[in-house]
Design a protein around this motif. Structure first.
Motif, PDB file in Angstrom:
ATOM      1  N   VAL A  34       0.817  -1.211   0.000  1.00 18.75           N
ATOM      2  CA  VAL A  34       0.000   0.000   0.000  1.00 18.75           C
ATOM      3  C   VAL A  34       0.857   1.269   0.000  1.00 18.75           C
ATOM      4  O   VAL A  34       0.490   2.285  -0.598  1.00 18.75           O
ATOM      5  CB  VAL A  34      -0.974  -0.018   1.192  1.00 18.75           C
ATOM      6  CG1 VAL A  34      -0.221   0.063   2.523  1.00 18.75           C
ATOM      7  CG2 VAL A  34      -1.978   1.131   1.091  1.00 18.75           C
ATOM      8  N   VAL A  47      -0.171   8.060  -0.770  1.00 17.29           N
ATOM      9  CA  VAL A  47      -0.466   7.555   0.578  1.00 17.29           C
ATOM     10  C   VAL A  47       0.659   7.949   1.530  1.00 17.29           C
ATOM     11  O   VAL A  47       0.414   8.315   2.684  1.00 17.29           O
ATOM     12  CB  VAL A  47      -0.672   6.029   0.564  1.00 17.29           C
ATOM     13  CG1 VAL A  47      -0.885   5.503   1.990  1.00 17.29           C
ATOM     14  CG2 VAL A  47      -1.854   5.653  -0.311  1.00 17.29           C
ATOM     15  N   LEU A  85      -5.881  11.840   0.068  1.00 16.80           N
ATOM     16  CA  LEU A  85      -6.439  10.497  -0.090  1.00 16.80           C
ATOM     17  C   LEU A  85      -7.703  10.517  -0.946  1.00 16.80           C
ATOM     18  O   LEU A  85      -7.941   9.599  -1.749  1.00 16.80           O
ATOM     19  CB  LEU A  85      -6.722   9.884   1.285  1.00 16.80           C
ATOM     20  CG  LEU A  85      -5.469   9.593   2.133  1.00 16.80           C
ATOM     21  CD1 LEU A  85      -5.859   9.143   3.536  1.00 16.80           C
ATOM     22  CD2 LEU A  85      -4.595   8.537   1.459  1.00 16.80           C
ATOM     23  N   TRP A 128      -9.149   7.103  -2.616  1.00 21.16           N
ATOM     24  CA  TRP A 128      -9.456   6.365  -1.390  1.00 21.16           C
ATOM     25  C   TRP A 128     -10.688   6.986  -0.744  1.00 21.16           C
ATOM     26  O   TRP A 128     -10.626   8.081  -0.207  1.00 21.16           O
ATOM     27  CB  TRP A 128      -8.278   6.407  -0.418  1.00 21.16           C
ATOM     28  CG  TRP A 128      -7.075   5.639  -0.891  1.00 21.16           C
ATOM     29  CD1 TRP A 128      -5.978   6.150  -1.514  1.00 21.16           C
ATOM     30  CD2 TRP A 128      -6.860   4.228  -0.780  1.00 21.16           C
ATOM     31  NE1 TRP A 128      -5.080   5.149  -1.809  1.00 21.16           N
ATOM     32  CE2 TRP A 128      -5.600   3.945  -1.361  1.00 21.16           C
ATOM     33  CE3 TRP A 128      -7.617   3.174  -0.260  1.00 21.16           C
ATOM     34  CZ2 TRP A 128      -5.079   2.667  -1.435  1.00 21.16           C
ATOM     35  CZ3 TRP A 128      -7.084   1.883  -0.322  1.00 21.16           C
ATOM     36  CH2 TRP A 128      -5.842   1.634  -0.901  1.00 21.16           C
ATOM     37  N   ARG A 149     -10.789   3.930   4.802  1.00 19.22           N
ATOM     38  CA  ARG A 149     -10.868   4.221   3.378  1.00 19.22           C
ATOM     39  C   ARG A 149     -10.691   2.956   2.543  1.00 19.22           C
ATOM     40  O   ARG A 149     -10.013   2.007   2.956  1.00 19.22           O
ATOM     41  CB  ARG A 149      -9.815   5.274   2.998  1.00 19.22           C
ATOM     42  CG  ARG A 149     -10.117   6.639   3.598  1.00 19.22           C
ATOM     43  CD  ARG A 149      -9.075   7.681   3.252  1.00 19.22           C
ATOM     44  NE  ARG A 149      -9.437   8.975   3.816  1.00 19.22           N
ATOM     45  CZ  ARG A 149     -10.203   9.874   3.201  1.00 19.22           C
ATOM     46  NH1 ARG A 149     -10.672   9.619   1.972  1.00 19.22           N
ATOM     47  NH2 ARG A 149     -10.502  11.008   3.790  1.00 19.22           N
ATOM     48  N   LYS A 196     -10.369   1.416  -1.736  1.00 18.00           N
ATOM     49  CA  LYS A 196     -10.114   1.707  -3.137  1.00 18.00           C
ATOM     50  C   LYS A 196     -10.022   0.383  -3.887  1.00 18.00           C
ATOM     51  O   LYS A 196      -9.281  -0.523  -3.471  1.00 18.00           O
ATOM     52  CB  LYS A 196      -8.797   2.489  -3.272  1.00 18.00           C
ATOM     53  CG  LYS A 196      -8.410   2.860  -4.695  1.00 18.00           C
ATOM     54  CD  LYS A 196      -7.087   3.638  -4.680  1.00 18.00           C
ATOM     55  CE  LYS A 196      -6.645   4.044  -6.063  1.00 18.00           C
ATOM     56  NZ  LYS A 196      -5.350   4.779  -6.046  1.00 18.00           N
ATOM     57  N   LEU A 237      -7.626   0.545   3.136  1.00 11.49           N
ATOM     58  CA  LEU A 237      -6.349   1.226   3.331  1.00 11.49           C
ATOM     59  C   LEU A 237      -5.772   0.807   4.693  1.00 11.49           C
ATOM     60  O   LEU A 237      -5.960   1.466   5.715  1.00 11.49           O
ATOM     61  CB  LEU A 237      -6.530   2.745   3.270  1.00 11.49           C
ATOM     62  CG  LEU A 237      -5.268   3.613   3.419  1.00 11.49           C
ATOM     63  CD1 LEU A 237      -4.139   3.090   2.553  1.00 11.49           C
ATOM     64  CD2 LEU A 237      -5.587   5.057   3.088  1.00 11.49           C
ATOM     65  N   ILE A 264      -7.134   5.729   7.860  1.00 12.99           N
ATOM     66  CA  ILE A 264      -6.093   4.728   7.664  1.00 12.99           C
ATOM     67  C   ILE A 264      -6.146   3.718   8.799  1.00 12.99           C
ATOM     68  O   ILE A 264      -6.149   4.098   9.978  1.00 12.99           O
ATOM     69  CB  ILE A 264      -4.702   5.381   7.611  1.00 12.99           C
ATOM     70  CG1 ILE A 264      -4.600   6.348   6.428  1.00 12.99           C
ATOM     71  CG2 ILE A 264      -3.615   4.321   7.510  1.00 12.99           C
ATOM     72  CD1 ILE A 264      -3.301   7.141   6.390  1.00 12.99           C
TER      73      ILE A 264
END
Length: 572
Positions: A333, A339, A393, A398, A406, A408, A413, A438
């Protein structure tokens, strides 16, 4: 139990977890970072701290209590050891060719009265002081230094590079005796950090006869004899280390010392005490003279110490701050630079410092601790901005789900964050990141997993640090060519970014132009944050509780204890 008390240890230098000795850079979050969120802080950076008024009195025994001895490398040999407590002991019985001014970072004469560096940066010629002897009476001359250099190189070979001193002699190929008091050390390639290396305990000059012993024998102190104001009496692992005053006159202290003659103290006893509260209690009761903790004192203990009339001295440890590194391998990630940008803004390092270490604890300002020569503040880039993190984000696709995290392309995430039982502050960091969606997944590792997760790449975020008063120390974390963990170095940045990092190191190290070195290191500090390579979490600080009966206390440039000027007002 206070959150600070639960910290393991950070001030010791790299931790176990890698091959023996190859720990300078990576104390593998497993151990370096995970075994503790320790002594950080941005402390009071003075070096002469405790009261030193009045005429010094000779005599007496100083009692110092440390955190428990190193469980994986019990060693008192200068070249091999990385444990800060042992290095602080070594500093007082083994002198070095040069010394480093804690206030300016300048390298000054010590056993060498002067030196010359060739224009190509390959030859360092040291002109030694006359009349210097080891505590056994042997001369400290050019031959002794040349033999030590040969011993360093041989030790690296004997341990397959698995010794801390290896990182200090990068490129050293040999030594030549020019005359009895002149020795030339030759490098295979320029290394601008080598002069600073000659000021460290790891390159302290010892009786070269020690190199007839095996590395294991030398770790016990067998044959280890220096030229310092004190003599190593004995080292009993996990019990105590005792220094005694050199029996013959000492008159070659560094110019940084007030006391240019023999030590005032007769003996120094270092013992190992596990509990912070016991150490503090022993200090305020008068049972010991200095409490030297691994972690910062709790607010309560600091108040207890000062209320008793004693003092808390502190100085940031130079070198790489306690910083996190991402696993940017494809598919992870944090391979997404957006990110990583959001991660900076989502981390409240100011609140982290105040919550974990106390309201007056300083906030980390960059990749390096503030006492590191060449340090550049990156504070503006590390400012807490959760709204800014959310905006990044959002733009990166996200979206915030009903679960508060979040998502995606059907993926949450989530950042895998390995921890150990000693990892204090992890829950706080988890809470901060959750505010922007997160999920910091705290995964407690078993001892077996601690040894394998880093090379296996089974993480998204890990931590490490490196204690040395030189920015060049960072290459042993991020330059795959010399890093102690090539796995971490290769995963912490993309190949293109890693190539540029290596180029900046080359610009800084492979030159004799100080201005070029300074510029390259300044550019490096900017680049590491701009590219999302290093995520500073806190600055590390060495603290010491010092009895009101002790005078002349001071820190070295590496924030070790310096005993030349120390005396007790009762002389006992």
């Amino acid at each position: 139990m206070s959150i600070v008390r639960r910290l393991a240890s950070l001030n010791s230098g790299p931790k176990p977890g890698l091959r023996r000795g190859r720990r300078p850079a990576v104390a593998a979050a497993a151990t370096a970072g995970l075994l503790a969120l320790a002594a950080c802080g941005g402390a009071n950076n003075q070096t002469a701290t405790a009261a030193d008024t009045g005429a010094p009195k000779a005599g007496g025994t100083l009692k110092v209590s440390f955190f428990p001895d190193n469980p994986s490398l019990s060693c008192i040999d200068p070249f091999q050891v990385y444990w800060i407590e042992h290095r602080t002991i070594i500093r007082n019985f083994a002198d070095s060719l040069t010394d480093q001014d804690p206030a300016t970072g300048k390298i000054v004469p010590w056993l060498a009265k002067s030196w010359d560096i060739s224009s190509d940066g390959l030859n360092y010629t040291f002109h030694l002081r006359d009349g210097v002897t080891f505590s056994n009476g042997k001369k400290v001359d050019a031959q002794a230094v040349a033999d030590d250099a040969a011993g360093w190189i041989a030790t690296v070979k004997a341990t397959n590079g698995a010794t801390y001193g290896a990182s200090y002699i990068q490129g050293l190929s040999g030594a030549t005796v020019v005359d009895p008091l002149t020795v030339k050390l030759t490098l295979s390639q320029p290394n601008s950090s080598f002069l600073q290396a000659t000021s460290t305990t790891n390159l302290a000059i010892t009786d070269p006869a020690e190199y007839t012993e095996t590395p294991t024998q030398r770790c016990t102190g067998q044959g280890v004899i220096g030229s310092g104001a004190f003599v190593l009496d004995h080292y009993t692992p996990k019990v105590e280390t005792v220094l005694t005053k050199r029996p013959t006159p000492y008159s070659w202290a560094s110019s940084l010392e007030k006391n240019q003659g023999s030590a005032y103290l007769d003996k120094v006893i270092f013992n190992y005490v596990a509990e912070d509260s016991v150490r503090t209690g022993n200090l305020v009761s008068g049972a010991i003279d200095i409490a030297w903790p691994r972690n910062p004192f709790t607010v309560q203990d600091a108040k207890l110490i000062t209320a008793s009339g004693d003092t808390v001295e502190k100085r940031s440890l130079p070198g790489v701050a306690y910083t996190q590194f991402a696993n940017t391998a494809p598919g992870r990630v944090l391979s997404d630079p957006e990110v990583r940008k959001a991660l900076y803004k989502a981390t409240d390092i100011k609140t982290y410092a105040a919550t974990v270490f106390g309201p007056d604890y300083p906030v980390v300002q960059g990749v390096f601790n503030s006492t590191t020569p060449g340090f550049k503040s990156e504070a503006s880039k590390l400012a807490y901005d959760p709204a800014g993190a959310a905006k990044i984000l959002d733009a990166d696709g996200w979206t915030l789900g009903s679960d508060g995290f979040r998502h995606k392309d059907g993926k949450e995430l989530t950042i895998e964050y390995p921890v150990s039982q000693f990892s204090a502050g992890a829950e706080l960091l988890q809470s901060q990141l959750k505010k922007v969606g997160i999920n910091l997944n705290l995964r407690t590792l078993t001892p077996a997993e601690l040894a394998t997760y880093l090379p296996n790449g089974d993480y998204d975020l890990t931590q490490t640090y490196f204690t040395r008063a030189s920015i060049g120390a960072l290459q042993y974390i991020l330059n795959p060519d010399v890093a102690n963990s090539k796995a971490l170095a290769n995963r912490s940045a993309s190949p293109d970014v890693t190539a540029h990092i290596k180029d900046l190191f080359a610009q800084a190290l492979q030159t004799t132009d100080a201005s070029q070195t300074s510029k390259a290191y300044a550019d490096l500090q900017d680049y590491l944050i701009d590219q999302g390579v290093s995520f500073p979490l806190f600055e590390r600080v060495q603290e010491a509780g010092v009895s009101s009966h002790i005078h002349g206390f001071a820190f070295t440039s590496e924030s070790f204890l310096k005993l030349n000027d120390v005396w007790k007002d009762n002389g006992s």
